[in-house]
Design a protein around this motif. Structure first.
Motif, PDB file in Angstrom:
ATOM      1  N   GLY A  98      40.449  41.028  47.841  1.00 14.64           N
ATOM      2  CA  GLY A  98      39.892  40.771  46.501  1.00 14.64           C
ATOM      3  C   GLY A  98      40.033  39.298  46.144  1.00 14.64           C
ATOM      4  O   GLY A  98      40.277  38.947  44.994  1.00 14.64           O
ATOM      5  N   THR A 133      37.892  36.955  45.861  1.00 15.21           N
ATOM      6  CA  THR A 133      36.855  36.365  45.000  1.00 15.21           C
ATOM      7  C   THR A 133      36.985  36.780  43.537  1.00 15.21           C
ATOM      8  O   THR A 133      36.207  36.331  42.700  1.00 15.21           O
ATOM      9  CB  THR A 133      35.455  36.777  45.508  1.00 15.21           C
ATOM     10  N   GLY A 134      37.939  37.635  43.226  1.00 10.25           N
ATOM     11  CA  GLY A 134      38.119  38.079  41.838  1.00 10.25           C
ATOM     12  C   GLY A 134      39.063  37.163  41.069  1.00 10.25           C
ATOM     13  O   GLY A 134      39.531  36.140  41.579  1.00 10.25           O
ATOM     14  N   SER A 135      39.323  37.559  39.851  1.00 12.77           N
ATOM     15  CA  SER A 135      40.165  36.756  38.959  1.00 12.77           C
ATOM     16  C   SER A 135      41.574  36.570  39.555  1.00 12.77           C
ATOM     17  O   SER A 135      42.091  35.452  39.616  1.00 12.77           O
ATOM     18  CB  SER A 135      40.212  37.477  37.603  1.00 12.77           C
ATOM     19  N   ILE A 136      42.188  37.647  40.001  1.00 12.59           N
ATOM     20  CA  ILE A 136      43.532  37.540  40.602  1.00 12.59           C
ATOM     21  C   ILE A 136      43.462  36.768  41.918  1.00 12.59           C
ATOM     22  O   ILE A 136      44.325  35.928  42.219  1.00 12.59           O
ATOM     23  CB  ILE A 136      44.131  38.949  40.858  1.00 12.59           C
ATOM     24  N   SER A 152      33.370  41.097  47.869  1.00 13.66           N
ATOM     25  CA  SER A 152      32.302  42.093  47.937  1.00 13.66           C
ATOM     26  C   SER A 152      30.950  41.425  47.673  1.00 13.66           C
ATOM     27  O   SER A 152      30.272  41.033  48.620  1.00 13.66           O
ATOM     28  CB  SER A 152      32.586  43.227  46.940  1.00 13.66           C
ATOM     29  N   ALA A 153      30.579  41.227  46.406  1.00 16.59           N
ATOM     30  CA  ALA A 153      29.235  40.704  46.110  1.00 16.59           C
ATOM     31  C   ALA A 153      29.120  39.191  46.293  1.00 16.59           C
ATOM     32  O   ALA A 153      28.045  38.673  46.575  1.00 16.59           O
ATOM     33  CB  ALA A 153      28.856  41.078  44.676  1.00 16.59           C
ATOM     34  N   ASN A 154      30.239  38.474  46.145  1.00 17.35           N
ATOM     35  CA  ASN A 154      30.170  37.011  46.090  1.00 17.35           C
ATOM     36  C   ASN A 154      30.484  36.361  47.447  1.00 17.35           C
ATOM     37  O   ASN A 154      31.582  35.820  47.663  1.00 17.35           O
ATOM     38  CB  ASN A 154      31.146  36.525  45.006  1.00 17.35           C
ATOM     39  N   ALA A 178      48.462  44.020  42.722  1.00 23.39           N
ATOM     40  CA  ALA A 178      47.732  43.858  41.452  1.00 23.39           C
ATOM     41  C   ALA A 178      46.943  45.135  41.170  1.00 23.39           C
ATOM     42  O   ALA A 178      46.809  45.559  40.033  1.00 23.39           O
ATOM     43  CB  ALA A 178      46.785  42.666  41.526  1.00 23.39           C
ATOM     44  N   LYS A 190      46.491  48.317  40.305  1.00 22.98           N
ATOM     45  CA  LYS A 190      47.316  49.382  39.731  1.00 22.98           C
ATOM     46  C   LYS A 190      46.799  50.765  40.091  1.00 22.98           C
ATOM     47  O   LYS A 190      47.527  51.746  40.090  1.00 22.98           O
ATOM     48  CB  LYS A 190      47.418  49.210  38.223  1.00 22.98           C
ATOM     49  N   GLU A 191      45.487  50.848  40.429  1.00 16.74           N
ATOM     50  CA  GLU A 191      44.890  52.146  40.730  1.00 16.74           C
ATOM     51  C   GLU A 191      45.555  52.810  41.937  1.00 16.74           C
ATOM     52  O   GLU A 191      45.550  54.037  42.050  1.00 16.74           O
ATOM     53  CB  GLU A 191      43.376  51.992  40.958  1.00 16.74           C
ATOM     54  N   ASP A 204      51.023  42.887  38.154  1.00 19.52           N
ATOM     55  CA  ASP A 204      50.660  43.154  36.762  1.00 19.52           C
ATOM     56  C   ASP A 204      51.717  42.493  35.875  1.00 19.52           C
ATOM     57  O   ASP A 204      52.921  42.693  36.098  1.00 19.52           O
ATOM     58  CB  ASP A 204      50.676  44.678  36.545  1.00 19.52           C
ATOM     59  N   GLY A 249      39.057  39.931  35.134  1.00 21.50           N
ATOM     60  CA  GLY A 249      37.802  40.509  35.609  1.00 21.50           C
ATOM     61  C   GLY A 249      37.174  41.410  34.539  1.00 21.50           C
ATOM     62  O   GLY A 249      37.838  41.828  33.586  1.00 21.50           O
ATOM     63  N   MET A 258      48.298  34.460  34.533  1.00 26.27           N
ATOM     64  CA  MET A 258      48.700  35.340  35.633  1.00 26.27           C
ATOM     65  C   MET A 258      49.386  34.595  36.770  1.00 26.27           C
ATOM     66  O   MET A 258      50.015  35.204  37.633  1.00 26.27           O
ATOM     67  CB  MET A 258      47.492  36.106  36.171  1.00 26.27           C
TER      68      MET A 258
END
Ligand code: NDP
Length: 392
Positions: free
Chosen positions: A16, A18-21, A46-48, A130, A132-133, A157, A212, A273
């Motif tokens: 992950g 490319t995400g915020s974290i 993923s998309a980026n 990060a 949490k799911e 988190d 995100g 963060m």
């Protein structure tokens, strides 16, 4: 194995990226010495694909993987001549996560992060969690997998990182309760009527944190706090009654631990963060980071108020899932992700998200404990199917 020192060189993978974290993690790595301190093994997105390729080049990664198979050609072209391997698709992502690394930042959003994170867990390294799911859906199975592999789990988190920092400094046996703080999000003072018509744009505008899209909207509905209550239960091995939530609009106190003698210990800091990420990447050593320093004279006041469960039913649903245990976390999360996607797509109202989750949880109330990952995936899939059937 030689003990880790503050300057040990380590291999790190960022799931992950490319995400915020992920972006914050790469920034923290730069501040902690960059290539002098870390070898970046895998970066995933993923998309980026454009950002992923740039990150892979800048960090000198071994492999870059996009979850989206259609982007393979684009990623390969962007990495041409760099010597960095390009790969695409879910299986490739899971394989990349399984490449041995000393530390893995698990920052894919949603249930999509569970299997890649478990692949990393199997290596027995350190997991900076990060996503949490993983704990909300797979709970005890995830913790057992970490222990079984001899790994270390560090919470990213901010609330759980705060509790982890406090617990490191004191005896866990004397803990009475943990108090998760919640900003209350952009609709803290809205009436239920006002919340009925809010849009994705207003819901994503978090007052304190830059995050995100999905976690920002989850913060507005307090489903993020709901997930965090379940996350805390598994991370710190707590009974449901030991987990409390308090609204703290300034997001300065990141969470607190209450002890049997009446003491409360807290971790405080700016809403950035990078502190929590740096704590995990440097652990057990604290890195130097250029985050804002708190100025208490300027802060003036820290406020706290009880959460309103009538306007934010997500907290009540989390309590219900905590009491029920087992697969109810997977059901809550699967239904929530489907409802959230529907809200983002303009196919469900803001308040309808909790209504859908509650109905799915009622329908799937009598599930046994999860024994395998397949049980989790099946419960998640069934919850998604039932929630999707409620979308007009
Ligand atoms: P973002 O949406 O900013 O980033 C998500 C990452 O996951 C991106 O790299 C994205 O790639 C990738 N991704 C999306 N879908 C898939 C998929 N199907 N398979 C593989 N990868 C995928 O999320 P955040 O960084 O905000 O959050 C990440 C996780 O961390 C979440 O679980 C969140 O709850 C948790 N968290 C986040 C905090 C924050 O401050 N942001 C704080 C605490 C926890 P791409 O962008 O290329 O599509």
């Amino acid at each position: 194995m030689s003990p880790r020192t503050a300057t040990s060189h380590r291999r790190i993978s960022i799931l992950g990226a490319t995400g915020s974290i992920g972006v914050n993690t790469l920034d923290v790595i730069r501040h902690m010495g960059g290539r002098e301190a870390f070898d970046v093994v895998a970066v995933t997105g993923s998309a980026n694909a454009t950002l992923l390729a740039r990150q892979a080049r800048e960090a000198g990664a071994q492999i870059a993987v996009t979850a989206d198979e259609r982007l393979y050609g684009q990623l390969k072209d962007l990495l041409a001549g760099s010597g960095i391997e390009a790969a695409a698709g879910r299986e490739a992502l899971i394989e990349a996560a399984a490449i041995p690394a000393d530390i893995t930042m698990a920052a894919i959003v949603g249930m999509a992060g569970l299997e890649p994170t478990l692949a990393a867990v199997a290596n027995g390294g350190t997991i900076a969690l990060a996503n949490k799911e993983c704990l909300v859906s797979a709970g005890g199975l995830f913790i057992d997998a970490v222990h079984g592999a001899g790994g270390t789990l560090l919470p990213v988190d901010s609330e759980h990182n705060a509790i982890f920092q406090v617990l490191e400094a004191d005896r866990k046996q004397a803990v009475e309760r943990v108090i998760l703080t919640a900003s209350g999000g952009p609709f803290r003072t809205f009436s239920r009527e006002q919340m009925e018509s809010v849009t994705v744009e207003t819901a994503r505008a978090h007052p304190n944190w830059s995050m995100g899209l999905k976690i920002s909207i989850d913060s507005a509905s307090m489903f993020n706090k709901a997930l965090e209550m379940i996350e805390a239960r598994y991370l710190f091995d707590l009974a449901p009654g030991q987990i409390e939530v308090i609204v703290h609009p300034q997001s300065i106190v990141h969470s607190m631990v209450g002890y049997r003698d009446g003491s409360i210990l807290a971790q405080l800091g700016p809403s950035d963060m990078r502190t929590a990420i740096g704590y995990c990447l440097g652990w057990p050593f604290r890195p130097d980071l250029p985050v804002e320093r708190l100025d208490f004279a300027k802060l003036a006041r820290l406020e706290f108020e009880a959460p309103d469960q009538a306007r934010f039913p997500a907290l009540r649903l989390a309590r219900q899932a905590l009491e029920a245990g087992g697969l109810s976390g997977a059901v809550l999360n699967g239904a929530k992700e489907t409802a959230l996607d529907a809200f983002i797509a303009g196919r469900a109202g803001f308040l309808e998200m909790a209504e859908m989750v509650e109905r799915v949880m009622d329908q799937m109330a009598d599930l046994p404990e999860a024994r395998t990952l397949d049980d989790v995936i099946a419960a998640d899939g069934e919850a998604r199917k039932r929630a999707a059937a409620m979308i007009p």
